[in-house]
Scaffold this motif. Structure first.
Motif, mmCIF file in Angstrom:
data_model
loop_
_atom_site.group_PDB
_atom_site.id
_atom_site.type_symbol
_atom_site.label_atom_id
_atom_site.label_comp_id
_atom_site.label_asym_id
_atom_site.label_seq_id
_atom_site.Cartn_x
_atom_site.Cartn_y
_atom_site.Cartn_z
ATOM 1 N N ILE A 106 0.792 -1.106 0.220
ATOM 2 C CA ILE A 106 -0.089 -0.012 0.090
ATOM 3 C C ILE A 106 0.839 1.081 -0.071
ATOM 4 O O ILE A 106 0.479 2.193 -0.832
ATOM 5 C CB ILE A 106 -0.928 0.047 1.177
ATOM 6 C CG1 ILE A 106 -1.884 -1.270 1.284
ATOM 7 C CG2 ILE A 106 -1.628 1.190 1.350
ATOM 8 C CD1 ILE A 106 -2.783 -0.970 0.099
ATOM 9 N N LYS A 110 0.997 4.232 -2.738
ATOM 10 C CA LYS A 110 0.591 5.793 -2.575
ATOM 11 C C LYS A 110 1.911 6.718 -3.169
ATOM 12 O O LYS A 110 1.510 7.679 -3.560
ATOM 13 C CB LYS A 110 0.686 5.879 -1.189
ATOM 14 C CG LYS A 110 -0.663 5.543 -0.357
ATOM 15 C CD LYS A 110 -0.566 5.433 1.261
ATOM 16 C CE LYS A 110 -1.867 5.057 1.779
ATOM 17 N NZ LYS A 110 -1.780 5.041 3.291
ATOM 18 N N TYR A 160 -8.068 0.290 2.648
ATOM 19 C CA TYR A 160 -7.299 1.054 1.625
ATOM 20 C C TYR A 160 -7.898 0.687 0.066
ATOM 21 O O TYR A 160 -8.149 1.334 -0.577
ATOM 22 C CB TYR A 160 -5.867 1.004 1.706
ATOM 23 C CG TYR A 160 -5.263 2.186 0.912
ATOM 24 C CD1 TYR A 160 -5.547 3.189 0.977
ATOM 25 C CD2 TYR A 160 -4.743 1.595 -0.436
ATOM 26 C CE1 TYR A 160 -4.944 4.357 0.019
ATOM 27 C CE2 TYR A 160 -4.122 2.336 -1.492
ATOM 28 C CZ TYR A 160 -4.210 3.702 -1.060
ATOM 29 O OH TYR A 160 -3.714 4.767 -2.177
ATOM 30 N N GLU A 163 -11.561 1.433 -0.913
ATOM 31 C CA GLU A 163 -11.938 2.759 -0.936
ATOM 32 C C GLU A 163 -12.045 3.085 -2.583
ATOM 33 O O GLU A 163 -11.223 2.746 -3.330
ATOM 34 C CB GLU A 163 -10.800 3.815 -0.421
ATOM 35 C CG GLU A 163 -10.994 3.699 1.076
ATOM 36 C CD GLU A 163 -9.837 4.475 1.744
ATOM 37 O OE1 GLU A 163 -9.476 5.585 1.005
ATOM 38 O OE2 GLU A 163 -9.570 4.393 2.820
ATOM 39 N N ASN A 166 -9.003 4.128 -5.436
ATOM 40 C CA ASN A 166 -7.682 3.854 -5.120
ATOM 41 C C ASN A 166 -6.982 3.106 -6.140
ATOM 42 O O ASN A 166 -5.888 2.839 -6.184
ATOM 43 C CB ASN A 166 -7.495 3.332 -3.596
ATOM 44 C CG ASN A 166 -7.755 4.353 -2.563
ATOM 45 O OD1 ASN A 166 -7.425 5.695 -3.033
ATOM 46 N ND2 ASN A 166 -7.960 4.145 -1.224
#
Length: 203
Positions: A106, A110, A160, A163, A166
């Motif tokens: 993750i 990002k 995450y 969502e 994403n």
């Protein structure tokens, strides 16, 4: 900056979600189309792992220095070890005129969103936390405390992953054959080049 090339394909998901199996199937079916980006790590090699094939094994000092020099696209710490994708690893795949596949977590996702790579993002998740725990216990590679940490991390990753916006697609891996079929369809629609047509429009 990383040299221009095809959009990379990013696979992300909790440990035990089956993303490595999906990745291997994709590479096996399309060996001339895709290439795997070999990550760097500061952890020691496990039995059967080869330097430069499974990982580029390095030291904490060397990796920190390389990160400070701006040589990495993304990096993160997991279970006390550093992991990361170097710009060179992606460029090595692109020089072969292949689409680069990255297997990152993750934090890596990002970070890669802030680059000019414009990756296609796939999140692979288990059908349930209970099933994920069953798979991890089946490996019999970790003690109870390490297992609990992995499950807690997995819960955060799944939140995450679910969502909106994403990821471009979320694949629930209940059965590997069905999950791979969804990945293959997604790849075919978005990455496999089609013959150009006069009336075709570019996105």
């Amino acid at each position: 900056m990383v040299q221009k090339g095809p959009r990379p394909l990013v696979l992300c998901g909790p440990s035990g979600s089956g993303k490595s199996t999906l990745l291997k199937r994709l590479l096996k079916e399309f060996p001339d189309k895709f290439g795997f980006s070999v990550s760097h790590t500061t952890r020691g090699p496990r039995p059967g792992e080869t330097d430069g094939v499974h990982y580029h094994f390095t030291t904490v000092e060397e990796m920190k220095a390389a990160i400070d020099r701006g040589e990495f696209i993304e990096n993160a710490i997991f279970s006390g070890n550093m992991y990361g994708t170097s710009k060179r690893a992606v460029e090595d795949v692109r020089r072969q005129e292949k689409i680069c596949i990255l297997d990152i977590d993750i934090e890596g996702v990002k970070q890669i969103k802030n680059t000019d790579l414009d990756p296609l993002l796939v999140f692979v998740m288990p059908p349930s936390i209970k099933e994920l725990e069953r798979r991890l216990r089946g490996r019999n590679t970790e003690d109870e405390e390490a297992l609990k940490k992995r499950l807690e991390t997995a819960k955060k990753e799944i939140l995450y992953g679910q969502e909106p916006d994403n990821f471009h697609i979320v694949i629930v891996n209940a059965r590997i054959k069905e999950a791979y079929s969804k990945l293959r369809d997604f790849v075919s629609q978005n990455m496999v080049e089609k013959k150009s047509e006069p009336e075709a429009t570019q996105e």
